[in-house]
Design a protein around this motif. Structure first.
Motif, PDB file in Angstrom:
ATOM      1  N   LEU A 174      -4.264 -20.007   8.988  1.00 51.15           N
ATOM      2  CA  LEU A 174      -5.147 -19.018   8.368  1.00 51.15           C
ATOM      3  C   LEU A 174      -5.810 -19.720   7.193  1.00 51.15           C
ATOM      4  CD1 LEU A 174      -2.818 -15.869   8.444  1.00 51.15           C
ATOM      5  CD2 LEU A 174      -4.605 -16.506  10.082  1.00 51.15           C
ATOM      6  N   THR A 175      -6.870 -20.453   7.489  1.00 53.73           N
ATOM      7  CA  THR A 175      -7.466 -21.351   6.497  1.00 53.73           C
ATOM      8  C   THR A 175      -8.039 -20.583   5.310  1.00 53.73           C
ATOM      9  OG1 THR A 175      -9.513 -21.365   7.796  1.00 53.73           O
ATOM     10  CG2 THR A 175      -7.960 -23.159   8.174  1.00 53.73           C
ATOM     11  N   ALA A 176      -8.517 -19.369   5.530  1.00 51.42           N
ATOM     12  CA  ALA A 176      -9.063 -18.583   4.418  1.00 51.42           C
ATOM     13  C   ALA A 176      -7.991 -18.232   3.402  1.00 51.42           C
ATOM     14  CB  ALA A 176      -9.718 -17.309   4.943  1.00 51.42           C
ATOM     15  N   LEU A 177      -6.729 -18.210   3.844  1.00 50.44           N
ATOM     16  CA  LEU A 177      -5.614 -17.936   2.938  1.00 50.44           C
ATOM     17  C   LEU A 177      -4.887 -19.212   2.525  1.00 50.44           C
ATOM     18  CD1 LEU A 177      -3.997 -14.832   4.709  1.00 50.44           C
ATOM     19  CD2 LEU A 177      -5.816 -14.870   2.975  1.00 50.44           C
ATOM     20  N   ASP A 178      -5.300 -20.348   3.094  1.00 51.92           N
ATOM     21  CA  ASP A 178      -4.670 -21.640   2.812  1.00 51.92           C
ATOM     22  C   ASP A 178      -3.182 -21.604   3.148  1.00 51.92           C
ATOM     23  OD1 ASP A 178      -4.636 -24.300   2.065  1.00 51.92           O
ATOM     24  OD2 ASP A 178      -4.162 -23.852  -0.033  1.00 51.92           O
ATOM     25  N   LEU A 179      -2.868 -21.108   4.363  1.00 50.47           N
ATOM     26  CA  LEU A 179      -1.473 -21.070   4.794  1.00 50.47           C
ATOM     27  C   LEU A 179      -1.396 -21.105   6.309  1.00 50.47           C
ATOM     28  CD1 LEU A 179      -0.736 -18.004   6.016  1.00 50.47           C
ATOM     29  CD2 LEU A 179      -0.807 -17.421   3.599  1.00 50.47           C
ATOM     30  N   GLU A 180      -0.178 -21.363   6.805  1.00 48.89           N
ATOM     31  CA  GLU A 180       0.114 -21.291   8.231  1.00 48.89           C
ATOM     32  C   GLU A 180       1.156 -20.206   8.448  1.00 48.89           C
ATOM     33  OE1 GLU A 180       1.282 -25.389   8.969  1.00 48.89           O
ATOM     34  OE2 GLU A 180      -0.626 -25.699  10.030  1.00 48.89           O
ATOM     35  N   LEU A 181       0.950 -19.378   9.447  1.00 47.64           N
ATOM     36  CA  LEU A 181       1.831 -18.257   9.737  1.00 47.64           C
ATOM     37  C   LEU A 181       2.701 -18.607  10.932  1.00 47.64           C
ATOM     38  CD1 LEU A 181       2.523 -15.248   9.102  1.00 47.64           C
ATOM     39  CD2 LEU A 181       0.700 -14.637  10.706  1.00 47.64           C
ATOM     40  N   PRO A 182       4.029 -18.706  10.753  1.00 45.23           N
ATOM     41  CA  PRO A 182       4.912 -19.049  11.873  1.00 45.23           C
ATOM     42  C   PRO A 182       5.025 -17.897  12.875  1.00 45.23           C
ATOM     43  CG  PRO A 182       5.962 -19.497   9.751  1.00 45.23           C
ATOM     44  CD  PRO A 182       4.752 -18.659   9.482  1.00 45.23           C
ATOM     45  N   VAL A 183       4.840 -18.211  14.138  1.00 42.69           N
ATOM     46  CA  VAL A 183       4.977 -17.191  15.184  1.00 42.69           C
ATOM     47  C   VAL A 183       6.389 -16.622  15.186  1.00 42.69           C
ATOM     48  CG1 VAL A 183       4.953 -16.819  17.689  1.00 42.69           C
ATOM     49  CG2 VAL A 183       3.114 -18.125  16.589  1.00 42.69           C
ATOM     50  N   ALA A 184       7.381 -17.464  14.899  1.00 38.78           N
ATOM     51  CA  ALA A 184       8.774 -16.990  14.887  1.00 38.78           C
ATOM     52  C   ALA A 184       8.982 -15.866  13.880  1.00 38.78           C
ATOM     53  CB  ALA A 184       9.717 -18.153  14.582  1.00 38.78           C
ATOM     54  N   GLU A 185       8.273 -15.916  12.763  1.00 31.88           N
ATOM     55  CA  GLU A 185       8.429 -14.859  11.762  1.00 31.88           C
ATOM     56  C   GLU A 185       7.785 -13.546  12.220  1.00 31.88           C
ATOM     57  OE1 GLU A 185       7.351 -16.030   7.805  1.00 31.88           O
ATOM     58  OE2 GLU A 185       8.695 -17.780   7.847  1.00 31.88           O
ATOM     59  N   ILE A 186       6.723 -13.651  13.006  1.00 33.36           N
ATOM     60  CA  ILE A 186       6.076 -12.444  13.532  1.00 33.36           C
ATOM     61  C   ILE A 186       7.036 -11.686  14.449  1.00 33.36           C
ATOM     62  CG2 ILE A 186       4.213 -11.587  15.015  1.00 33.36           C
ATOM     63  CD1 ILE A 186       2.523 -13.964  14.031  1.00 33.36           C
ATOM     64  N   TYR A 187       7.802 -12.435  15.264  1.00 35.23           N
ATOM     65  CA  TYR A 187       8.671 -11.817  16.271  1.00 35.23           C
ATOM     66  C   TYR A 187      10.144 -11.769  15.852  1.00 35.23           C
ATOM     67  CZ  TYR A 187       4.664 -11.841  19.393  1.00 35.23           C
ATOM     68  OH  TYR A 187       3.435 -11.603  19.959  1.00 35.23           O
ATOM     69  N   ARG A 188      10.411 -11.942  14.575  1.00 31.20           N
ATOM     70  CA  ARG A 188      11.793 -11.917  14.085  1.00 31.20           C
ATOM     71  C   ARG A 188      12.450 -10.571  14.412  1.00 31.20           C
ATOM     72  NH1 ARG A 188      14.333 -10.570   9.087  1.00 31.20           N
ATOM     73  NH2 ARG A 188      16.168 -11.856   8.723  1.00 31.20           N
ATOM     74  N   LYS A 189      13.590 -10.615  15.098  1.00 27.53           N
ATOM     75  CA  LYS A 189      14.404  -9.451  15.478  1.00 27.53           C
ATOM     76  C   LYS A 189      13.725  -8.509  16.471  1.00 27.53           C
ATOM     77  CE  LYS A 189      17.181  -9.327  11.267  1.00 27.53           C
ATOM     78  NZ  LYS A 189      17.699  -8.471  10.165  1.00 27.53           N
ATOM     79  N   VAL A 190      12.619  -8.944  17.058  1.00 32.87           N
ATOM     80  CA  VAL A 190      11.925  -8.108  18.036  1.00 32.87           C
ATOM     81  C   VAL A 190      12.538  -8.330  19.407  1.00 32.87           C
ATOM     82  CG1 VAL A 190       9.711  -7.606  19.151  1.00 32.87           C
ATOM     83  CG2 VAL A 190       9.788  -8.178  16.708  1.00 32.87           C
ATOM     84  N   PRO A 191      13.016  -7.284  20.067  1.00 35.35           N
ATOM     85  CA  PRO A 191      13.590  -7.458  21.412  1.00 35.35           C
ATOM     86  C   PRO A 191      12.494  -7.759  22.426  1.00 35.35           C
ATOM     87  CG  PRO A 191      13.548  -5.132  20.829  1.00 35.35           C
ATOM     88  CD  PRO A 191      13.083  -5.897  19.612  1.00 35.35           C
ATOM     89  N   LEU A 192      12.601  -8.938  23.060  1.00 32.24           N
ATOM     90  CA  LEU A 192      11.598  -9.367  24.015  1.00 32.24           C
ATOM     91  C   LEU A 192      12.289  -9.834  25.287  1.00 32.24           C
ATOM     92  CD1 LEU A 192       9.406 -11.510  21.615  1.00 32.24           C
ATOM     93  CD2 LEU A 192       8.730  -9.335  22.616  1.00 32.24           C
ATOM     94  N   PRO A 193      11.577  -9.839  26.416  1.00 31.65           N
ATOM     95  CA  PRO A 193      12.155 -10.425  27.630  1.00 31.65           C
ATOM     96  C   PRO A 193      12.609 -11.843  27.373  1.00 31.65           C
ATOM     97  CG  PRO A 193      10.097  -9.294  28.133  1.00 31.65           C
ATOM     98  CD  PRO A 193      10.228  -9.312  26.630  1.00 31.65           C
ATOM     99  N   GLU A 194      13.717 -12.251  27.981  1.00 35.31           N
ATOM    100  CA  GLU A 194      14.324 -13.556  27.679  1.00 35.31           C
ATOM    101  C   GLU A 194      13.359 -14.698  27.862  1.00 35.31           C
ATOM    102  OE1 GLU A 194      18.196 -16.117  29.127  1.00 35.31           O
ATOM    103  OE2 GLU A 194      18.238 -13.951  29.234  1.00 35.31           O
ATOM    104  N   ARG A 195      12.593 -14.698  28.945  1.00 37.35           N
ATOM    105  CA  ARG A 195      11.645 -15.790  29.204  1.00 37.35           C
ATOM    106  C   ARG A 195      10.595 -15.872  28.105  1.00 37.35           C
ATOM    107  NH1 ARG A 195       8.353 -15.915  34.740  1.00 37.35           N
ATOM    108  NH2 ARG A 195       8.019 -13.794  34.068  1.00 37.35           N
ATOM    109  N   SER A 196      10.106 -14.718  27.632  1.00 38.08           N
ATOM    110  CA  SER A 196       9.089 -14.708  26.578  1.00 38.08           C
ATOM    111  C   SER A 196       9.659 -15.233  25.261  1.00 38.08           C
ATOM    112  CB  SER A 196       8.558 -13.291  26.373  1.00 38.08           C
ATOM    113  OG  SER A 196       7.735 -13.253  25.248  1.00 38.08           O
ATOM    114  N   ALA A 197      10.887 -14.848  24.922  1.00 33.19           N
ATOM    115  CA  ALA A 197      11.478 -15.260  23.659  1.00 33.19           C
ATOM    116  C   ALA A 197      11.705 -16.763  23.607  1.00 33.19           C
ATOM    117  CB  ALA A 197      12.796 -14.513  23.440  1.00 33.19           C
ATOM    118  N   GLN A 198      11.864 -17.409  24.786  1.00 30.15           N
ATOM    119  CA  GLN A 198      12.105 -18.846  24.801  1.00 30.15           C
ATOM    120  C   GLN A 198      10.816 -19.642  24.874  1.00 30.15           C
ATOM    121  OE1 GLN A 198      14.719 -19.328  28.125  1.00 30.15           O
ATOM    122  NE2 GLN A 198      16.505 -18.608  27.011  1.00 30.15           N
ATOM    123  N   ALA A 199       9.710 -18.948  25.079  1.00 32.65           N
ATOM    124  CA  ALA A 199       8.413 -19.644  25.255  1.00 32.65           C
ATOM    125  C   ALA A 199       8.035 -20.437  24.017  1.00 32.65           C
ATOM    126  CB  ALA A 199       7.331 -18.623  25.566  1.00 32.65           C
TER     127      ALA A 199
END
Length: 199
Positions: A174-199
């Protein structure tokens, strides 16, 4: 945005805002029609909370604020009033009406967490509407049933770069904010299908 308008007649923006400020439930507005908003799923709410937390932590003391889905946004060129799941403003926030401070005009980042009922409008309609906001630099579309984030970033000459992130180890710039957003933090504790969570 739901498929059917609440009212069968057209109303003005002023009538919509007056009713919305008294309403028990949120509705969106587009060109005279009012649309009731559906409730969000467990996964949707977790992802929204994770995004707000992660962005706030990474922004620290910078002059940027993060708002969750109760902050209304006006897209003036489109005649749209909507409630993005997450919005970020840097610098002085601008509002439609200084007496209320409830309708934002100048987001730098917008995020929509997609559900089955909204993903079509989030991908097509809102993307086109949001691109008309002069201050907007990043628009993220986040899937709630799989690890998948689509990122739209405004470059020079109003060209938009599209990128797709499907791995938990991915970092979203997110260059306008001068940072990188980890995908892992977006999906923290979110129940997802096993294959998707390992992607």
């Amino acid at each position: 945005m739901s498929a059917q308008p609440n009212y069968r007649h057209y109303i003005t923006e002023e009538e919509y805002l007056a009713a919305e400020r008294q309403a028990e439930f949120k509705s969106e507005y587009l060109n005279g029609e009012v649309f009731a908003m559906a409730g969000a799923s467990y996964e949707h709410n977790l992802i929204t909370g994770n995004l707000v937390t992660s962005l706030n932590n990474r922004l620290g003391d910078r002059n940027c604020t993060v708002q969750a889905n109760d902050m209304r946004l006006q897209v003036s060129e489109a005649g749209l009033y909507t409630y993005p799941d997450v919005s970020v403003v840097c610098g002085e926030p601008q509002f439609r009406d200084k007496a209320y401070l409830d309708t934002l005009l100048n987001p730098v980042v917008l995020v929509e967490v997609m559900s089955r009922s909204t993903k079509g409008f989030d991908r097509a309609g809102k993307l086109q509407f949001y691109r008309s906001i002069p201050s907007l630099r990043h628009y993220l579309l986040v899937a709630s049933n799989a690890v998948n984030v689509m990122s739209y970033s405004r470059l020079e000459d109003d060209i938009w770069r599209i990128a797709d992130y499907t791995g938990l180890t991915d970092l979203i710039p997110l260059t306008a904010l001068d940072l990188e957003l980890p995908v892992a933090e977006i999906y923290r504790k979110v129940p997802l299908p096993e294959r998707s969570a390992q992607a």
